[in-house]
Design an enzyme around this catalytic site. Structure first.
Site, PDB file in Angstrom:
ATOM      1  N   ASP A  56       0.935  -1.208  -0.078  1.00 54.58           N
ATOM      2  CA  ASP A  56      -0.175   0.121   0.165  1.00 54.58           C
ATOM      3  C   ASP A  56       0.810   1.419   0.008  1.00 54.58           C
ATOM      4  OD1 ASP A  56      -1.822   1.896   0.595  1.00 54.58           O
ATOM      5  OD2 ASP A  56      -2.342   1.180   2.460  1.00 54.58           O
TER       6      ASP A  56
ATOM      7  N   HIS B 175      -4.260   4.245   6.499  1.00 55.50           N
ATOM      8  CA  HIS B 175      -2.902   4.015   5.605  1.00 55.50           C
ATOM      9  C   HIS B 175      -1.822   4.090   6.505  1.00 55.50           C
ATOM     10  CE1 HIS B 175      -5.935   2.858   2.406  1.00 55.50           C
ATOM     11  NE2 HIS B 175      -6.421   4.199   2.760  1.00 55.50           N
TER      12      HIS B 175
END
Length: 425
Positions: free
Chosen positions: A65, A238
């Site tokens: 990610d 995130h």
């Protein structure tokens, strides 16, 4: 053909997992969306021990990610948002409207906890919000007592200082609940001066202008607005740069591909990987349509495949090709002019017209002189080729289009679609 190990990953969506994939041609670890939250609300931390176990046998390809690769340090804990929400709720005198992602059940839980602490009631607005809350409660991800919730259709039955409205629309989507509320078009919810509005999400790249439009509309009404650019009402799901570096150091992949992000974020992720010792030649950036092959532990790019948007037009799917799209763009930008001419089929002599009909280009009643002059130019061009007794439709249409197009461009610097119609008698 392969074995998959599911690894718990901490994220704003419950039950997020990473994938350890074992194939005959190598081992892959794909993080999915994640962060290394030390104190997640559900107690489900990213399982670094499981990732270490996968890395023990060697990882040929890591897909990780990149959404927050540009952010230094570490992403804050989700619990920090709950503390700030309680402070805002305690100081609000009127109704409170909170917009967030319908999938962010941890955030929804914290909103409900803050509402309960401030002795308020909660209603959910927006189809996806209502649906996700129902599923979240059924699966045990949301702990919301029945006496805390009421139906949005019954808003008028409760005191205005006891209302908390949780809705969709944190990205400024045109027909989302918050956009309709901000524009005064929602059938149940009306925002008024002194109300408190919380946008508990950050703008996805590309959505900034839509989000700002909604925020401006809320300020015009006189609402007190809290959003991620000015207040701590949102924490990302995130990993930031230090967390990404930590994961890379644990996995130590033979090849690394950043995913989930804008191109610039993936580039930043490559720089982080370089700092932890991954060689440049062992890293690849891929975009939509690129194909990456893993063959006996070696990674290489293969021939790309076609990828992109599929346009849905009416009841058909994918039936709007590039030519149709180009025509629609021209029509949207400059409109069109219909040029109707009646000619003698034998010698090409003009019997009627040219008659010009404009749609989306100029208003005919206010531009009569301009259209008459344009028609004269077309007539002159047609008469010039009539002397040669040209009666071929292709030639006549091309002549109309060229003469009219040149005149319009000279006078207006615009290029409307010109549609010649030749009728023979």
């Amino acid at each position: 053909p392969f074995e998959v190990t599911l690894v718990p990953m901490s994220h704003s969506i419950p039950d997020a997992v990473g994938l350890g994939i074992r194939t005959d041609d190598g081992r892959i670890f794909y993080t999915g969306d994640f962060k290394l939250d030390e104190a997640p609300l559900d107690g489900r931390r990213t399982d670094l021990d499981a990732i270490r176990d996968i890395a023990t046998d060697g990882v040929d390809l890591l897909l990780s990610d990149s959404t927050n690769a540009e952010e230094p340090g570490r992403t804050g804990p989700e619990g920090a948002v709950g503390t700030r929400l309680r402070e805002i709720f305690a100081g609000a005198d009127r109704r409170i409207i909170v917009a967030c992602f319908a999938s962010n059940l941890h955030r929804i839980q914290q909103v409900c906890d803050a509402a309960k602490a401030s002795e308020r009631l909660v209603t959910f607005v927006g189809r996806s919000m209502v649906a996700n809350v129902e599923v979240g409660r059924d699966l045990g991800h949301l702990d919301i007592p029945d006496d805390l919730i009421f139906d949005a259709a019954e808003l008028d039955r409760y005191p205005i200082d006891r209302l908390v409205i949780v809705c969709t629309g944190s990205q400024g989507e045109p027909f989302s609940a918050l956009s309709l509320i901000a524009s005064g078009e929602h059938k149940f919810v009306i925002v008024e001066e002194g109300d408190t509005v919380v946008l508990s999400a950050s703008a996805i790249p590309g959505n900034e202008s839509a989000v700002h439009r909604v925020i401006n509309a809320l300020y015009r009404v006189g609402a007190d607005v809290y959003h991620s650019e000015t207040d701590g009402v949102h924490v990302s799901g995130h990993a930031a740069a230090d967390e990404l570096a930590e994961l890379l150091s644990i996995v130590k992949p033979r090849h690394f591909v950043p995913v989930h992000g804008e191109y610039r974020q993936m580039v930043h992720h490559l720089r982080i990987a370089e700092k932890v010792g991954i060689a440049k030649e062992a890293m690849t950036i891929v975009e939509d349509g690129d194909v990456l092959e893993l063959d006996r532990g070696r990674v290489r790019k293969a021939d790309p495949v076609h990828a992109g948007m599929v346009f849905v037009d009416g009841l058909g799917v994918g039936d709007v090709g590039p030519v149709v799209l180009r025509d629609r763009k021209v029509l949207a930008d400059d409109g069109f002019v219909l040029c109707v001419v009646t000619i003698d089929a034998q010698n090409g002599e003009i019997l009627a017209g040219p008659d010009l009909i404009s749609r989306g280009f100029v208003f005919e009643q206010e531009s009569r002189e301009f259209l008459e002059e344009a028609a004269d130019r077309v007539a002159d061009a047609l008469e010039a080729i009539a002397d040669e007794e040209a009666t071929d439709w292709t030639v006549l249409k091309r002549t109309c289009r060229r003469a009219l197009g040149e005149f319009v461009w000279q006078q207006t610097r615009r290029r409307p679609m010109i549609v010649p119609v030749i009728m023979e008698v």
